[in-house]
Structures are given as structure tokens and as C-alpha cells.
Design an enzyme around this catalytic site. Sequence first.
Site, PDB file in Angstrom:
ATOM      1  N   HIS A  19      -4.109  -6.066  -5.596  1.00  0.00           N
ATOM      2  CA  HIS A  19      -3.592  -5.040  -4.687  1.00  0.00           C
ATOM      3  C   HIS A  19      -4.733  -4.087  -4.320  1.00  0.00           C
ATOM      4  O   HIS A  19      -5.323  -3.448  -5.194  1.00  0.00           O
ATOM      5  CB  HIS A  19      -2.444  -4.280  -5.347  1.00  0.00           C
ATOM      6  CG  HIS A  19      -1.757  -3.313  -4.438  1.00  0.00           C
ATOM      7  ND1 HIS A  19      -0.826  -3.690  -3.491  1.00  0.00           N
ATOM      8  CD2 HIS A  19      -1.892  -1.960  -4.311  1.00  0.00           C
ATOM      9  CE1 HIS A  19      -0.401  -2.624  -2.834  1.00  0.00           C
ATOM     10  NE2 HIS A  19      -1.029  -1.558  -3.305  1.00  0.00           N
ATOM     11  N   HIS A  69      -3.119  -3.006   1.237  1.00  0.00           N
ATOM     12  CA  HIS A  69      -2.160  -1.947   1.574  1.00  0.00           C
ATOM     13  C   HIS A  69      -2.904  -0.885   2.382  1.00  0.00           C
ATOM     14  O   HIS A  69      -3.715  -0.138   1.841  1.00  0.00           O
ATOM     15  CB  HIS A  69      -1.619  -1.379   0.250  1.00  0.00           C
ATOM     16  CG  HIS A  69      -0.675  -0.239   0.405  1.00  0.00           C
ATOM     17  ND1 HIS A  69      -0.294   0.556  -0.655  1.00  0.00           N
ATOM     18  CD2 HIS A  69      -0.007   0.260   1.493  1.00  0.00           C
ATOM     19  CE1 HIS A  69       0.549   1.488  -0.237  1.00  0.00           C
ATOM     20  NE2 HIS A  69       0.736   1.333   1.059  1.00  0.00           N
ATOM     21  N   MET A  97      -3.165   2.432   4.066  1.00  0.00           N
ATOM     22  CA  MET A  97      -2.624   3.795   4.208  1.00  0.00           C
ATOM     23  C   MET A  97      -3.499   4.513   5.220  1.00  0.00           C
ATOM     24  O   MET A  97      -4.227   5.447   4.901  1.00  0.00           O
ATOM     25  CB  MET A  97      -2.612   4.487   2.837  1.00  0.00           C
ATOM     26  CG  MET A  97      -1.485   3.986   1.944  1.00  0.00           C
ATOM     27  SD  MET A  97      -1.756   4.334   0.204  1.00  0.00           S
ATOM     28  CE  MET A  97      -2.788   2.951  -0.223  1.00  0.00           C
ATOM     29  N   ASP A 145       5.435   0.151  -5.572  1.00  0.00           N
ATOM     30  CA  ASP A 145       4.058   0.638  -5.648  1.00  0.00           C
ATOM     31  C   ASP A 145       4.017   2.106  -6.070  1.00  0.00           C
ATOM     32  O   ASP A 145       4.365   2.986  -5.285  1.00  0.00           O
ATOM     33  CB  ASP A 145       3.405   0.449  -4.269  1.00  0.00           C
ATOM     34  CG  ASP A 145       1.908   0.695  -4.308  1.00  0.00           C
ATOM     35  OD1 ASP A 145       1.381   0.990  -5.400  1.00  0.00           O
ATOM     36  OD2 ASP A 145       1.278   0.580  -3.236  1.00  0.00           O
ATOM     37  N   SER A 198      -3.522  -2.785  -9.118  1.00  0.00           N
ATOM     38  CA  SER A 198      -4.108  -1.975  -8.041  1.00  0.00           C
ATOM     39  C   SER A 198      -5.517  -1.554  -8.413  1.00  0.00           C
ATOM     40  O   SER A 198      -5.727  -0.780  -9.351  1.00  0.00           O
ATOM     41  CB  SER A 198      -3.265  -0.729  -7.788  1.00  0.00           C
ATOM     42  OG  SER A 198      -4.014   0.155  -6.967  1.00  0.00           O
ATOM     43  N   MET A 221      -7.429   3.840   2.178  1.00  0.00           N
ATOM     44  CA  MET A 221      -6.971   5.186   2.597  1.00  0.00           C
ATOM     45  C   MET A 221      -7.999   5.815   3.533  1.00  0.00           C
ATOM     46  O   MET A 221      -9.199   5.663   3.315  1.00  0.00           O
ATOM     47  CB  MET A 221      -6.820   6.084   1.375  1.00  0.00           C
ATOM     48  CG  MET A 221      -5.882   5.531   0.327  1.00  0.00           C
ATOM     49  SD  MET A 221      -5.807   6.627  -1.090  1.00  0.00           S
ATOM     50  CE  MET A 221      -4.780   5.655  -2.191  1.00  0.00           C
ATOM     51  N   ASP A 246      -5.973  -0.900  -2.077  1.00  0.00           N
ATOM     52  CA  ASP A 246      -5.467   0.285  -1.377  1.00  0.00           C
ATOM     53  C   ASP A 246      -6.536   0.907  -0.489  1.00  0.00           C
ATOM     54  O   ASP A 246      -7.533   1.419  -0.975  1.00  0.00           O
ATOM     55  CB  ASP A 246      -5.032   1.329  -2.410  1.00  0.00           C
ATOM     56  CG  ASP A 246      -3.754   0.925  -3.129  1.00  0.00           C
ATOM     57  OD1 ASP A 246      -2.748   0.691  -2.442  1.00  0.00           O
ATOM     58  OD2 ASP A 246      -3.787   0.850  -4.369  1.00  0.00           O
ATOM     59  N   MET A 277       7.260   2.523  -1.553  1.00  0.00           N
ATOM     60  CA  MET A 277       6.419   3.446  -2.317  1.00  0.00           C
ATOM     61  C   MET A 277       7.305   4.237  -3.276  1.00  0.00           C
ATOM     62  O   MET A 277       8.288   4.859  -2.863  1.00  0.00           O
ATOM     63  CB  MET A 277       5.693   4.414  -1.382  1.00  0.00           C
ATOM     64  CG  MET A 277       4.618   3.789  -0.502  1.00  0.00           C
ATOM     65  SD  MET A 277       3.258   3.008  -1.406  1.00  0.00           S
ATOM     66  CE  MET A 277       2.707   4.317  -2.489  1.00  0.00           C
TER      67      MET A 277
HETATM   68  C1  DX5 Z   1      -0.934   4.875  -4.208  1.00  0.00           C
HETATM   69  C2  DX5 Z   1      -1.338   3.427  -4.129  1.00  0.00           C
HETATM   70  C3  DX5 Z   1      -0.975   2.678  -5.343  1.00  0.00           C
HETATM   71  C4  DX5 Z   1      -1.636   3.179  -6.605  1.00  0.00           C
HETATM   72  C5  DX5 Z   1      -0.768   2.835  -7.772  1.00  0.00           C
HETATM   73  O1  DX5 Z   1      -1.143   5.496  -2.992  1.00  0.00           O
HETATM   74  O2  DX5 Z   1      -0.725   2.792  -3.031  1.00  0.00           O
HETATM   75  O3  DX5 Z   1      -1.205   1.283  -5.171  1.00  0.00           O
HETATM   76  O4  DX5 Z   1      -2.921   2.662  -6.800  1.00  0.00           O
HETATM   77  O5  DX5 Z   1      -1.332   3.382  -8.910  1.00  0.00           O
HETATM   78  P1  DX5 Z   1      -0.480   3.668 -10.220  1.00  0.00           P
HETATM   79  O6  DX5 Z   1       0.029   2.359 -10.686  1.00  0.00           O
HETATM   80  O7  DX5 Z   1      -1.477   4.282 -11.146  1.00  0.00           O
HETATM   81  O8  DX5 Z   1       0.619   4.622  -9.837  1.00  0.00           O
HETATM   82 ZN    ZN Z   2      -0.758   0.508  -2.881  1.00  0.00          ZN
END
Ligand code: DX5
Ligand code: ZN
Length: 215
Positions: free
Chosen positions: A32, A65, A67, A174, A7, A36, A34, A136
Site C-alpha cells: 500500500h 492510494h 491523496m 485504511d 502501508s 500525498m 500513500d 478511510m
Molecule cells: C493515511 C494513509 C494510511 C496510513 C495508515 O492517510 O492513507 O494508509 O499509512 O497508517 P496506520 O496503519 O498507521 O494508521
Molecule cells: Zn492509504
Amino acid sequence: MPIIAPSFLASNFLRLEEECNMVNNSEAEWFHLDVMDGRFVPNISFGLPVIEHIRKATTKICDVHLMIEEPGKYAADFRKAGADNLCVHIEACPNLHRNIQQIKELGMKAGVALNPHTPVHLLVDILHEIDLVNLMSVNPGFGGQKFIPYTLEKIKQVRRMIDERGLNVHIEIDGGVTFDNAASIVAAGADVLVAGSTVFNSKDPVGAIAKLKSL
Ligand code: DX5
Ligand code: ZN
């Protein structure tokens, strides 16, 4: 052996090209990414322009991903930016079936993510339409949180749902994936491990990826 999806939320954004090359030269199969929006989750990360650049730095699968609220508004833009997999949150999609169709029509693999409190049985009438379930294992929004152990029960339930129907759907875990819990996550039935801090905070990230894969 599970697919490893580092990630990039935990990567060094000042050295993004080096971070991409590190993952390119590792056993990880997916990037991956993310996204947001500060509305669906209480944090803002990065978006389209960053993904466009990452796309140019790799031929590996870009697993995006989202969010964000109203992901359908942006699905075509993420396709243009280079997403291979597009994962939306069930909690953000009152018209989930439409979102899934749109993602597939755009030529991407469709994923559905579930927050820790969201029951897996909500997937029963959509599982046959999708390519990926993201369970999650922390509350979304931040890297570096602690794995919620109950996720293991959810993995087993989803694995059963998939196998009973004879489907071919990835189960991606995740949040909070570490060397200590990776083996039990895979034993429960997951086949994709997302790992942010465990990879990027390591002194030897390529070795960390190899270790996660082999546990
Ligand atoms: C959290 C993200 C994850 C995050 C995971 O909202 O969706 O992908 O980056 O990070 P770690 O592996 O540090 O928990
Ligand atoms: Zn994620």
C-alpha cells in the site's frame, strides 16, 4: 482471510529495500503506497520516483492510494511507475466517472476512497464501475492515528450495496488497523486491511502480518 496491505508510509525510508524484502517474504499480498500532495491532505509523502523503485523490488500488487487533487493529471505517470491499483478520492474528483474510465483504460484496477465524513451512498452510481472501495477509518494525511469506530457501520453498508448488486468489489480499510480491531473490521465485511504502524513498528513485522491475516 483478508488481504493484508502494509502501508509503506510507516516504513523506514532509509532501508526501503529491506522493508520491501520483508513484505515480499511475508503473507501480505499488496504493497500500500500513500501519495500525498500537501493540498488535498495537510502532509506530503512520496511520489513517482519512489514508487518506480519499489516496483522493481517486488512482484506483489502495488496498491497506490492517491491523496492528491486532480489525480487524472497523473494517472498515466503512476501506471508507468508501476501501479497495479490506482485509488482516487471521491472528494477530489468532480468528474469521478471520467477518472475511473481513464484508470481502467490505462490497465489498472480502479479504486475510490472515501473520507470518514463522506456518506457511502455516494457510491451507488459508480460501484458497478470500480474494483475497490477504500473506506478511510482515520482522516487521511498521517499514519499512526486512532481507528474511527463508526467505520464499522460504513463497512456493513457498503458490503450490503455490493452483495445486493452481485458485484465483486474489494472493501479496503485504511487507518488505525490493529490486532484489537482487525477481526471486527473483517466481520463487518471488509476484505483488505491496510496496516502501517501495526506492521512496521512491530519487532516482528512478518509475524504481525501473519497475525493480522489470521485474526
Ligand atoms: C493515511 C494513509 C494510511 C496510513 C495508515 O492517510 O492513507 O494508509 O499509512 O497508517 P496506520 O496503519 O498507521 O494508521
Ligand atoms: Zn492509504
